[in-house]
Motif scaffolding. Sequence first.
Motif, short mmCIF file in Angstrom:
data_model
loop_
_atom_site.label_atom_id
_atom_site.label_comp_id
_atom_site.label_asym_id
_atom_site.label_seq_id
_atom_site.Cartn_x
_atom_site.Cartn_y
_atom_site.Cartn_z
N UNK A 65 10.38 -0.69 -38.50
CA UNK A 65 11.13 -0.74 -39.75
C UNK A 65 12.50 -1.41 -39.57
N UNK A 66 13.16 -1.11 -38.47
CA UNK A 66 14.45 -1.77 -38.20
C UNK A 66 14.24 -3.26 -37.94
N UNK A 67 13.15 -3.63 -37.28
CA UNK A 67 12.91 -5.05 -36.99
C UNK A 67 12.68 -5.84 -38.28
N UNK A 68 12.10 -5.23 -39.29
CA UNK A 68 11.95 -5.92 -40.57
C UNK A 68 13.32 -6.21 -41.17
N UNK A 95 12.50 -21.67 -31.52
CA UNK A 95 11.08 -21.47 -31.81
C UNK A 95 10.80 -20.06 -32.36
N UNK A 96 9.76 -19.96 -33.18
CA UNK A 96 9.42 -18.69 -33.82
C UNK A 96 9.13 -17.57 -32.82
N UNK A 97 8.38 -17.81 -31.73
CA UNK A 97 8.16 -16.70 -30.79
C UNK A 97 9.45 -16.17 -30.16
N UNK A 98 10.41 -17.05 -29.94
CA UNK A 98 11.69 -16.61 -29.38
C UNK A 98 12.45 -15.77 -30.40
N UNK A 99 12.36 -16.13 -31.68
CA UNK A 99 13.01 -15.33 -32.72
C UNK A 99 12.38 -13.93 -32.80
N UNK A 100 11.05 -13.88 -32.71
CA UNK A 100 10.36 -12.58 -32.79
C UNK A 100 10.79 -11.70 -31.62
N UNK A 101 10.83 -12.25 -30.42
CA UNK A 101 11.23 -11.47 -29.24
C UNK A 101 12.67 -11.01 -29.38
N UNK A 102 13.54 -11.88 -29.87
CA UNK A 102 14.94 -11.53 -30.06
C UNK A 102 15.11 -10.42 -31.09
N UNK A 105 13.87 -7.15 -29.60
CA UNK A 105 14.81 -6.64 -28.60
C UNK A 105 16.04 -6.02 -29.26
N UNK A 106 16.57 -6.68 -30.28
CA UNK A 106 17.73 -6.13 -30.99
C UNK A 106 17.35 -4.81 -31.67
N UNK A 107 16.16 -4.76 -32.25
CA UNK A 107 15.71 -3.54 -32.92
C UNK A 107 15.53 -2.40 -31.93
N UNK A 162 18.92 -1.08 -31.00
CA UNK A 162 19.52 -0.28 -32.07
C UNK A 162 18.87 1.09 -32.16
N UNK A 163 17.56 1.16 -32.04
CA UNK A 163 16.86 2.44 -32.13
C UNK A 163 17.16 3.30 -30.90
N UNK A 164 17.36 2.68 -29.75
CA UNK A 164 17.68 3.45 -28.55
C UNK A 164 19.03 4.15 -28.66
#
Length: 66
Positions: A15-18, A36-43, A46-48, A51-53
């Motif tokens: 939910x946070x990643x959305x 690239x899109x895969x790098x954005x998804x991984x980033x 990772x940020x999400x 934040x949840x941690x």
Amino acid sequence: MTLRLDMAWLMATLLVSVRVATATALTSVLGPTQIPAPARVILVLAISALLISAVAVPPAATASLG
């Protein structure tokens, strides 16, 4: 070997990643750049996860795979 997943943490991260993906797509940080899109998804994931941690997620039912 057993892999245990905490479903509450997983749902909170998704939910946070959305929200993070929407925010980065609409701002000039990652939206119009040539990353690239895969790098954005991984980033975003990772940020999400970071934040949840930092936030205490209440425990829920756990699923066991294995």
